[in-house]
Every structure is written in C-alpha cells, then in structure tokens.
Design an enzyme around this catalytic site. Structure first.
Site, short mmCIF file in Angstrom:
data_model
loop_
_atom_site.label_atom_id
_atom_site.label_comp_id
_atom_site.label_asym_id
_atom_site.label_seq_id
_atom_site.Cartn_x
_atom_site.Cartn_y
_atom_site.Cartn_z
N SER A 144 117.67 -25.63 -28.64
CA SER A 144 116.88 -26.75 -28.13
C SER A 144 117.30 -27.40 -26.88
CB SER A 144 116.82 -27.96 -29.25
OG SER A 144 116.10 -27.64 -30.41
N HIS A 165 112.39 -20.12 -27.05
CA HIS A 165 112.42 -21.24 -27.65
C HIS A 165 110.99 -21.64 -28.12
CE1 HIS A 165 112.54 -26.20 -27.39
NE2 HIS A 165 113.30 -25.81 -28.35
N GLU A 177 108.36 -21.16 -24.91
CA GLU A 177 109.09 -21.10 -23.80
C GLU A 177 110.27 -19.91 -23.46
OE1 GLU A 177 109.53 -25.69 -22.60
OE2 GLU A 177 110.85 -25.16 -24.10
N ASN A 215 111.31 -30.33 -24.04
CA ASN A 215 112.42 -31.31 -24.69
C ASN A 215 113.08 -31.90 -23.53
OD1 ASN A 215 112.03 -30.38 -27.01
ND2 ASN A 215 113.94 -29.09 -27.37
C1 LIG Z 1 112.82 -30.02 -31.23
C2 LIG Z 1 112.63 -28.70 -30.51
O1 LIG Z 1 113.28 -27.99 -29.74
C3 LIG Z 1 111.30 -28.49 -30.11
C4 LIG Z 1 110.18 -28.95 -31.22
O2 LIG Z 1 109.90 -28.12 -32.16
S1 LIG Z 1 109.62 -30.46 -30.74
C5 LIG Z 1 108.24 -30.54 -32.18
C6 LIG Z 1 107.03 -29.88 -31.59
N1 LIG Z 1 106.04 -30.02 -32.58
C7 LIG Z 1 105.27 -31.05 -32.49
O3 LIG Z 1 105.17 -32.01 -31.72
C8 LIG Z 1 104.34 -31.49 -33.94
C9 LIG Z 1 103.49 -32.64 -33.77
N2 LIG Z 1 102.49 -32.55 -34.88
C10 LIG Z 1 101.46 -31.98 -35.00
O4 LIG Z 1 101.07 -31.00 -34.08
C11 LIG Z 1 100.66 -32.04 -36.20
O5 LIG Z 1 100.96 -33.25 -36.81
C12 LIG Z 1 100.95 -30.83 -37.30
C13 LIG Z 1 100.40 -29.51 -36.82
C14 LIG Z 1 102.57 -30.81 -37.73
C15 LIG Z 1 100.29 -31.05 -38.62
O6 LIG Z 1 99.14 -31.40 -38.47
P1 LIG Z 1 98.20 -32.52 -39.27
O7 LIG Z 1 96.79 -32.21 -39.05
O8 LIG Z 1 98.79 -33.76 -39.16
O9 LIG Z 1 98.35 -32.02 -40.86
P2 LIG Z 1 97.67 -30.79 -41.62
O10 LIG Z 1 96.37 -30.93 -41.86
O11 LIG Z 1 98.85 -30.66 -42.71
O12 LIG Z 1 97.84 -29.57 -40.68
C16 LIG Z 1 97.20 -28.88 -39.39
C17 LIG Z 1 96.67 -27.53 -39.85
O13 LIG Z 1 98.07 -26.79 -39.87
C18 LIG Z 1 98.43 -25.95 -41.00
N3 LIG Z 1 99.86 -25.85 -41.01
C19 LIG Z 1 100.67 -27.22 -40.65
N4 LIG Z 1 102.01 -26.81 -40.91
C20 LIG Z 1 101.84 -25.71 -41.48
C21 LIG Z 1 103.03 -24.68 -41.68
N5 LIG Z 1 104.37 -24.82 -42.00
N6 LIG Z 1 102.60 -23.51 -41.92
C22 LIG Z 1 101.24 -22.87 -41.94
N7 LIG Z 1 100.32 -23.68 -41.71
C23 LIG Z 1 100.74 -25.05 -41.29
C24 LIG Z 1 97.64 -26.77 -41.81
O14 LIG Z 1 97.34 -25.80 -42.95
C25 LIG Z 1 96.47 -27.50 -41.24
O15 LIG Z 1 95.35 -26.33 -41.40
P3 LIG Z 1 93.69 -26.90 -41.56
O16 LIG Z 1 93.70 -27.79 -40.39
O17 LIG Z 1 92.92 -25.61 -41.34
O18 LIG Z 1 93.72 -27.68 -42.56
N1 LIG Z 2 114.01 -28.64 -35.65
C1 LIG Z 2 113.37 -28.33 -34.79
O1 LIG Z 2 112.17 -28.93 -34.56
C2 LIG Z 2 113.71 -27.31 -33.81
C3 LIG Z 2 115.05 -26.69 -33.72
N2 LIG Z 2 115.21 -25.88 -32.60
C4 LIG Z 2 116.42 -24.95 -32.69
O2 LIG Z 2 116.67 -24.08 -33.66
C5 LIG Z 2 117.84 -23.89 -34.10
C6 LIG Z 2 117.91 -24.16 -35.74
O3 LIG Z 2 117.33 -25.46 -35.99
P1 LIG Z 2 116.59 -25.70 -37.44
O4 LIG Z 2 116.06 -24.49 -37.84
O5 LIG Z 2 115.96 -26.98 -37.34
O6 LIG Z 2 117.94 -25.94 -38.12
P2 LIG Z 2 118.16 -25.91 -39.69
O7 LIG Z 2 119.41 -26.79 -40.17
O8 LIG Z 2 116.67 -26.05 -40.57
O9 LIG Z 2 118.61 -24.27 -40.00
C7 LIG Z 2 119.71 -23.62 -39.56
C8 LIG Z 2 120.03 -22.52 -40.46
O10 LIG Z 2 121.03 -21.72 -39.89
C9 LIG Z 2 121.85 -21.32 -41.02
N3 LIG Z 2 123.15 -21.02 -40.17
C10 LIG Z 2 124.13 -21.76 -39.81
N4 LIG Z 2 125.17 -21.06 -39.11
C11 LIG Z 2 124.66 -19.76 -39.62
C12 LIG Z 2 125.54 -18.49 -39.30
N5 LIG Z 2 126.67 -18.53 -38.74
N6 LIG Z 2 125.10 -17.43 -39.87
C13 LIG Z 2 123.78 -17.33 -40.30
N7 LIG Z 2 123.06 -18.67 -40.66
C14 LIG Z 2 123.46 -19.74 -40.05
C15 LIG Z 2 122.08 -22.49 -41.93
O11 LIG Z 2 122.46 -22.03 -43.25
C16 LIG Z 2 120.68 -22.78 -41.91
O12 LIG Z 2 120.11 -22.23 -42.78
C17 LIG Z 2 118.70 -25.10 -33.34
O13 LIG Z 2 119.24 -24.28 -32.40
C18 LIG Z 2 117.69 -25.97 -32.99
O14 LIG Z 2 118.11 -26.47 -31.84
C19 LIG Z 2 114.33 -25.31 -31.72
C20 LIG Z 2 113.19 -25.66 -31.72
C21 LIG Z 2 112.54 -26.92 -32.70
#
Ligand SMILES: CC(=O)CC(=O)SCCNC(=O)CCNC(=O)[C@H](O)C(C)(C)COP(=O)(O)OP(=O)(O)OC[C@H]1O[C@@H](n2cnc3c(N)ncnc32)[C@H](O)[C@@H]1OP(=O)(O)O
Ligand SMILES: NC(=O)C1=CN([C@@H]2O[C@H](COP(=O)(O)OP(=O)(O)OC[C@H]3O[C@@H](n4cnc5c(N)ncnc54)[C@H](O)[C@@H]3O)[C@@H](O)[C@H]2O)C=CC1
Length: 310
Positions: A144, A165, A177, A215
């Site tokens: 991330s 990503h 990405e 991000n």
């Molecule tokens: C940290 C990083 O490095 C990067 C990141 O990932 S940052 C995070 C990025 N993600 C976001 O910003 C997510 C923001 N949230 C959302 O877009 C929405 O809340 C969400 C898609 C997660 C859920 O949507 P929602 O409308 O609130 O709930 P929900 O009705 O349960 O889900 C919407 C649809 O997606 C499907 N869905 C949700 N999660 C699912 C999953 N894990 N697997 C399969 N389908 C899924 C649901 O079945 C649902 O389908 P229908 O509309 O046909 O019923």
């Molecule tokens: N959580 C999020 O929304 C997002 C996370 N990421 C990135 O993805 C990566 C994973 O994040 P998450 O899935 O959220 O973490 P998580 O904590 O859910 O999963 C990480 C997994 O890696 C395993 N693990 C750790 N060290 C290991 C090793 N040496 N060999 C094999 N497996 C190992 C752990 O047992 C765990 O199951 C991180 O780099 C995070 O920054 C990217 C996009 C979105």
C-alpha cells in the site's frame, strides 16, 4: 448490486475477459487482500497457488474465498443454480494452497506478494523467492505504501519487478494500479497491464511515488478524520454520516479504516512519517496507535473504531 459491478462479475464467467501471457500465478499471503486476489485470478481462468504461513490460516483463506464466491454465484446464476455450482467448482479446482513459498513458485509466471506491510519482511521473502523461481517469473508487490524499488533491490531481477496494487474488496473494486520502477522492462510492464486486464480490472499506470495515486489521497483523508475526533470536533459516527450523505462516499472514513485494518493504516502512516517527518499530512495519530495497541485492528478481528457486524 449496481449494474457495472454485475456486468463486471458476469464477465468473469462468460469468458469475455482478455487473455494474457500469464497463466500460473502464485499469491503469497492469504489475508484480506491475498484471498481476494486469488479468488479473482482463479475466477478469470488462471491457475493459482495461494501461500501462507500455516495450514490453519490457509483454511480460513479458503473459506473466505468460498463465501465470497457464493455471493457472486448466488446473484450471477440466480436462474441457473447448476451452472453456478459448475462455475464455483471450476474456480476452486484452479486454486490450491501451499505453505512452502519455494515450492509454490516452481512453475509460476507471476508472483504477487500480499503479506504484512513491513519492508524487511517483504525483502527477505523476495530474496528467497528470487533463488527459487524460474528466470522468466515476474514479481509484483501489492504494498500500500512501501516504494516498490526498496523491495525490488532484494532481488537480481529488477527488470522483472513491478507493483500491482489492488483495492479491498478485490472481487468488487474495479481498479488496479500498475506501478513501474525505472528498472522495470517494457515487456514486464506490458505483461502486468495485460494481466490486470485479464483479471477484469481497469488499470492505471503509476510511478513509484508514496501511496501511488489512490492512497496518496485517501490515507491523509482517513488520518485527518481521526485527528478531527482527537481534537474533539466530531464523533466517528457523525464524521461517517457526514461523508456518506454529504460527499457521497460509500463508507465513512472510520468505517473504511475498520475495513482496511487499523494495523495496515498505522504501518502506512508510520512508514511515511519516518521518511517525511516534516509533512503534517503524514503525522502519526495517538488515537490510532491506542486502538492498535489494544488489538482493535478493525473488521478482521471483530472490532476497530466500531464493533464489526456479524
Ligand atoms: C489500503 C489500500 O492500500 C487500498 C484500499 O483498498 S483502500 C479501500 C478501497 N475500498 C473502498 O473504498 C471500499 C468502499 N466501500 C464500498 O465500495 C462499498 O461499501 C462495498 C463495495 C465494500 C460494499 O458495498 P455495500 O453496497 O455497502 O454493501 P453490499 O450490499 O454488501 O455490497 C455491494 C455488492 O458487492 C458485493 N460484495 C461486497 N463484498 C464482496 C466480497 N468480498 N466478495 C464478493 N462480493 C462482494 C455484494 O454481494 C453486493 O452485491 P449486490 O449489490 O449484488 O447485492
Ligand atoms: N487491507 C487493505 O485494504 C489493503 C492492503 N494492501 C496491502 O496488502 C498487503 C496485505 O494486507 P492485508 O491482506 O490487509 O493483510 P492481512 O493481515 O489480512 O494478511 C496478511 C497475510 O500475510 C501472511 N504472511 C505474513 N508474513 C508472511 C510470510 N512471510 N509468508 C507468507 N505469508 C505471510 C499472514 O499470515 C496473513 O495471512 C499489505 O502490504 C497491505 O499494505 C493493499 C491494498 C489494500
């Protein structure tokens, strides 16, 4: 489900998604992200090996993939449950699990790493994979926030290294990405782009800058929401309601932090603060640190800023 998501998921099973040169994919890390990446890669016709540290963790990864697939199949094949069962069986047959990373990469065209957000741990993993994987295997990190180049230097194949990503939840979020470092060859970058499209994702090209595109904008926003609460200006509930109803976001910043994982957010912000101590956007947050110290890591453990819905 909104129409675009429906169409997106339908394209998995209809075979309308583009093919790429990459067929055998190894995903290291079967947590939140790795399980989702494995599910979508297998759903789009790739042979997938999912690796984690123990069989118990992999059992949980497998069951979360099955649950997520069931959600897809229930809607997609509502009128043809038999075809839904066949689709699910086919996807699961293309997915196997392994605890030994070296064994898992033996015939891999692409390795996607999705383990803990820690540079040293990622470097150690890639250094050992570099010795075990065939010469042609491309390496990618789903990090991330860590610069891809700082991970890639652990290998002798920087020309075959890039970033992929994904976004959480991977089966739903359409963006991927694709990150290149100066050493990434055109051939590798084009293969990564083609693979992303073969997974049904919309790709954007990114440079190896902090947080890439999403991000770099999203994490400072989430952190400022936490600081707003620290300053006593609003409650998490009111901030979330405000951003959902006033800005049209699907989740408020606290719901999103719980969804992403508070530990992952802390890893990101601490890493950036260490590198850029004078940028106030990257200041650590005492409140976030407190929740993480208490083990409230978000939905994955049942509690973060909120108690997770069962
Ligand atoms: C940290 C990083 O490095 C990067 C990141 O990932 S940052 C995070 C990025 N993600 C976001 O910003 C997510 C923001 N949230 C959302 O877009 C929405 O809340 C969400 C898609 C997660 C859920 O949507 P929602 O409308 O609130 O709930 P929900 O009705 O349960 O889900 C919407 C649809 O997606 C499907 N869905 C949700 N999660 C699912 C999953 N894990 N697997 C399969 N389908 C899924 C649901 O079945 C649902 O389908 P229908 O509309 O046909 O019923
Ligand atoms: N959580 C999020 O929304 C997002 C996370 N990421 C990135 O993805 C990566 C994973 O994040 P998450 O899935 O959220 O973490 P998580 O904590 O859910 O999963 C990480 C997994 O890696 C395993 N693990 C750790 N060290 C290991 C090793 N040496 N060999 C094999 N497996 C190992 C752990 O047992 C765990 O199951 C991180 O780099 C995070 O920054 C990217 C996009 C979105």
């Amino acid at each position: 489900m909104s129409l675009p998501i429906r169409a997106f998921i339908r394209s998995f099973s209809s075979g309308s998604i583009q093919r790429s040169a990459i067929k055998n994919v190894t995903i290291i890390g079967g947590g939140l992200m790795g399980a989702g990446i494995a599910q979508v890669a297998a759903s789009t016709g790739h042979n997938v090996v999912l690796v984690d540290q123990t069989k118990d963790i992999l059992k949980k990864s497998h069951s979360s993939i099955e649950k997520s697939l069931q959600r897809v199949v229930k809607k997609q094949y509502a009128e043809d449950p038999k075809a839904g069962e066949a689709f699910m069986a086919k996807v699961l047959s293309q997915l196997c699990t392994e605890t030994d990373p070296a064994a898992a990469v033996k015939s891999s065209d692409l390795v996607i790493e999705a383990i803990v957000e820690n540079l040293e741990v990622k470097k150690k993993l890639f250094a050992s994979l570099d010795k075990a994987a065939p010469k042609h295997t491309i390496f990618a990190s789903n990090t991330s926030s860590i610069p891809i180049k700082e991970i890639a230097v652990a290998t002798k194949r920087m020309d075959k290294f890039g970033g992929l990503h994904y976004f959480n939840p991977v089966p739903v979020m359409k963006l991927l990405e694709v990150i290149r470092i100066p050493e990434t060859s055109d051939d590798t970058f084009n293969k990564l782009l083609a693979f992303g499209k073969a997974m049904g994702k919309v790709t954007v090209n990114c440079k190896d800058t902090p947080g890439f595109i999403v991000n770099r904008l999203l994490v400072p926003y989430m952190m400022e929401a936490v600081r707003m609460v620290e300053r006593g200006e609003a409650t998490p509930q009111d901030v979330d309601t405000a951003m959902k109803l006033g800005a049209g976001y699907p989740m408020g910043p606290f719901e999103l932090t719980d969804y992403v994982g508070l530990d992952t957010c802390k890893f990101i912000i601490d890493g950036w603060h260490a590198k850029y101590p004078n940028n106030p956007l990257f200041d650590p947050s005492p409140l976030l640190n407190k929740y993480v110290a208490e083990g409230k890591l978000g939905n994955k453990v049942g509690e973060g800023f909120y108690k997770a819905k069962k």
